[in-house]
Design a protein around this motif. Structure first.
Motif, mmCIF file in Angstrom:
data_model
loop_
_atom_site.group_PDB
_atom_site.id
_atom_site.type_symbol
_atom_site.label_atom_id
_atom_site.label_comp_id
_atom_site.label_asym_id
_atom_site.label_seq_id
_atom_site.Cartn_x
_atom_site.Cartn_y
_atom_site.Cartn_z
ATOM 1 N N GLY A 70 -1.076 -21.914 2.597
ATOM 2 C CA GLY A 70 -0.211 -21.546 3.710
ATOM 3 C C GLY A 70 -0.078 -20.057 3.958
ATOM 4 N N THR A 71 -0.731 -19.253 3.131
ATOM 5 C CA THR A 71 -0.673 -17.811 3.320
ATOM 6 C C THR A 71 -1.622 -17.398 4.435
ATOM 7 O OG1 THR A 71 -0.146 -17.403 0.995
ATOM 8 C CG2 THR A 71 -1.076 -15.557 2.223
ATOM 9 N N GLY A 72 -1.084 -16.770 5.465
ATOM 10 C CA GLY A 72 -1.915 -16.257 6.540
ATOM 11 C C GLY A 72 -2.342 -14.836 6.216
ATOM 12 N N ILE A 73 -3.625 -14.574 6.333
ATOM 13 C CA ILE A 73 -4.170 -13.242 6.069
ATOM 14 C C ILE A 73 -4.692 -12.697 7.390
ATOM 15 C CG2 ILE A 73 -5.894 -11.906 4.805
ATOM 16 C CD1 ILE A 73 -5.807 -14.171 2.667
ATOM 17 N N CYS A 94 4.344 -14.083 12.345
ATOM 18 C CA CYS A 94 4.104 -14.154 10.902
ATOM 19 C C CYS A 94 5.412 -14.405 10.171
ATOM 20 C CB CYS A 94 3.477 -12.856 10.387
ATOM 21 S SG CYS A 94 1.745 -12.665 10.841
ATOM 22 N N GLY A 95 5.296 -14.813 8.929
ATOM 23 C CA GLY A 95 6.487 -15.079 8.140
ATOM 24 C C GLY A 95 6.266 -14.804 6.669
ATOM 25 N N GLU A 116 7.088 -0.959 3.114
ATOM 26 C CA GLU A 116 8.518 -1.155 2.813
ATOM 27 C C GLU A 116 9.180 -2.029 3.878
ATOM 28 O OE1 GLU A 116 10.191 2.761 2.390
ATOM 29 O OE2 GLU A 116 8.992 3.188 0.593
ATOM 30 N N ARG A 117 8.860 -1.780 5.129
ATOM 31 C CA ARG A 117 9.422 -2.574 6.229
ATOM 32 C C ARG A 117 9.037 -4.047 6.099
ATOM 33 N NH1 ARG A 117 7.050 -2.419 12.325
ATOM 34 N NH2 ARG A 117 8.448 -3.948 13.252
ATOM 35 N N LEU A 118 7.759 -4.308 5.860
ATOM 36 C CA LEU A 118 7.278 -5.680 5.780
ATOM 37 C C LEU A 118 7.767 -6.386 4.520
ATOM 38 C CD1 LEU A 118 3.649 -5.237 7.133
ATOM 39 C CD2 LEU A 118 5.662 -6.050 8.344
ATOM 40 N N ASP A 119 7.900 -5.641 3.437
ATOM 41 C CA ASP A 119 8.387 -6.226 2.188
ATOM 42 C C ASP A 119 9.772 -6.848 2.380
ATOM 43 O OD1 ASP A 119 8.171 -6.714 -0.713
ATOM 44 O OD2 ASP A 119 9.812 -5.247 -0.837
ATOM 45 N N LYS A 120 10.603 -6.207 3.170
ATOM 46 C CA LYS A 120 11.951 -6.737 3.433
ATOM 47 C C LYS A 120 11.897 -8.073 4.168
ATOM 48 C CE LYS A 120 14.011 -2.164 3.545
ATOM 49 N NZ LYS A 120 14.522 -1.075 4.388
ATOM 50 N N LEU A 121 10.770 -8.353 4.822
ATOM 51 C CA LEU A 121 10.597 -9.607 5.562
ATOM 52 C C LEU A 121 9.800 -10.634 4.759
ATOM 53 C CD1 LEU A 121 9.681 -7.995 9.010
ATOM 54 C CD2 LEU A 121 11.910 -8.918 8.310
ATOM 55 N N GLY A 122 9.424 -10.253 3.528
ATOM 56 C CA GLY A 122 8.639 -11.158 2.693
ATOM 57 C C GLY A 122 7.163 -11.178 3.046
ATOM 58 N N ILE A 123 6.732 -10.194 3.828
ATOM 59 C CA ILE A 123 5.329 -10.082 4.232
ATOM 60 C C ILE A 123 4.706 -8.931 3.459
ATOM 61 C CG2 ILE A 123 3.776 -9.599 6.170
ATOM 62 C CD1 ILE A 123 5.965 -10.811 8.003
ATOM 63 N N GLN A 124 3.524 -9.178 2.909
ATOM 64 C CA GLN A 124 2.866 -8.139 2.131
ATOM 65 C C GLN A 124 1.911 -7.350 3.013
ATOM 66 O OE1 GLN A 124 2.127 -8.899 -2.000
ATOM 67 N NE2 GLN A 124 2.516 -11.062 -1.618
ATOM 68 N N TYR A 125 1.772 -6.070 2.688
ATOM 69 C CA TYR A 125 0.960 -5.150 3.481
ATOM 70 C C TYR A 125 -0.059 -4.502 2.561
ATOM 71 C CZ TYR A 125 -0.067 -1.159 6.568
ATOM 72 O OH TYR A 125 -0.681 -0.222 7.357
ATOM 73 N N ILE A 126 -1.296 -4.509 2.987
ATOM 74 C CA ILE A 126 -2.347 -3.818 2.251
ATOM 75 C C ILE A 126 -2.903 -2.728 3.147
ATOM 76 C CG2 ILE A 126 -4.617 -4.014 1.175
ATOM 77 C CD1 ILE A 126 -3.950 -6.917 0.491
ATOM 78 N N ASP A 127 -2.881 -1.512 2.633
ATOM 79 C CA ASP A 127 -3.513 -0.386 3.314
ATOM 80 C C ASP A 127 -4.927 -0.325 2.756
ATOM 81 O OD1 ASP A 127 -4.204 2.020 4.499
ATOM 82 O OD2 ASP A 127 -3.091 3.235 3.059
ATOM 83 N N CYS A 128 -5.905 -0.567 3.589
ATOM 84 C CA CYS A 128 -7.282 -0.671 3.106
ATOM 85 C C CYS A 128 -8.212 0.128 4.007
ATOM 86 C CB CYS A 128 -7.692 -2.145 3.048
ATOM 87 S SG CYS A 128 -9.277 -2.430 2.268
ATOM 88 N N GLY A 129 -8.128 1.448 3.875
ATOM 89 C CA GLY A 129 -9.027 2.304 4.636
ATOM 90 C C GLY A 129 -10.461 1.874 4.388
ATOM 91 N N THR A 130 -11.227 1.777 5.466
ATOM 92 C CA THR A 130 -12.577 1.225 5.371
ATOM 93 C C THR A 130 -13.578 2.223 5.913
ATOM 94 O OG1 THR A 130 -11.637 -0.968 5.674
ATOM 95 C CG2 THR A 130 -14.002 -0.749 6.010
ATOM 96 N N SER A 131 -14.597 2.472 5.120
ATOM 97 C CA SER A 131 -15.643 3.394 5.509
ATOM 98 C C SER A 131 -16.975 2.664 5.431
ATOM 99 C CB SER A 131 -15.635 4.599 4.555
ATOM 100 O OG SER A 131 -16.647 5.497 4.901
#
Length: 156
Positions: A70-73, A94-95, A116-131
């Motif tokens: 059930g995890t949406g990516i 999203c949820g 930090e903003r998304l964590d408060k909503l239970g949503i995880q955030y990945i910063d993934c700079g792509t080269s």
């Protein structure tokens, strides 16, 4: 695994094709629907939607992995100036438990604030700079990953 990819330009298409080669189901969204449909017809994505709402609905149907059902990516390959608006739109649908990945090269201060903003909503955030640019399709991409161990392990 099933993911939603927002941004089907040359780099997003290449990333999608590499994931599909690894049996990851990729649904895409691009503002220019004709171009998105063209990517689908060329076999660069498993399907396309007409909006972010529809993308979230599609990904969350049968989404997740064995360990995290059930995890949406949702992956964003959009210009840095569009990241905030794209996140705001994703948040309408999203949820808790979902994961949002920013594949742009956002400023790390913005990434920390977003996490930090998304964590408060239970949503995880990945910063993934792509080269790797358009050559990443053949050569692979350099991914500079920042996020919680949990979120990264789900996506690995």
């Amino acid at each position: 695994m099933k993911v939603g990819l927002i941004g089907l330009g040359r780099m997003g298409e290449g990333m999608s094709r590499r994931m599909m080669a690894e049996d990851i189901v990729v649904w895409g969204y691009r503002r220019n629907y004709d171009k998105a449909q063209e990517a689908y017809e060329n076999g660069y994505v498993d399907g396309v939607t007409t909006g972010i709402k529809e993308l979230v609905q599609e990904v969350k149907t049968g989404a997740g992995t064995y360990d995290h059902p059930g995890t949406g990516i949702f992956m964003m390959v959009v210009p840095a100036e569009n990241v905030e608006d794209t996140i705001d739109e994703l948040l309408l649908y999203c949820g808790e438990g979902d994961i949002i990945i920013d594949h742009g090269n956002s400023n790390f201060k913005d990434s920390r604030r977003r996490a930090e903003r998304l964590d408060k909503l239970g949503i995880q955030y990945i910063d993934c700079g792509t080269s790797g640019g358009v050559y990443g399709l053949d050569r692979g991409y350099c991914l500079m990953v920042g996020g919680t161990t949990t979120a990264v392990s789900v996506c690995a």
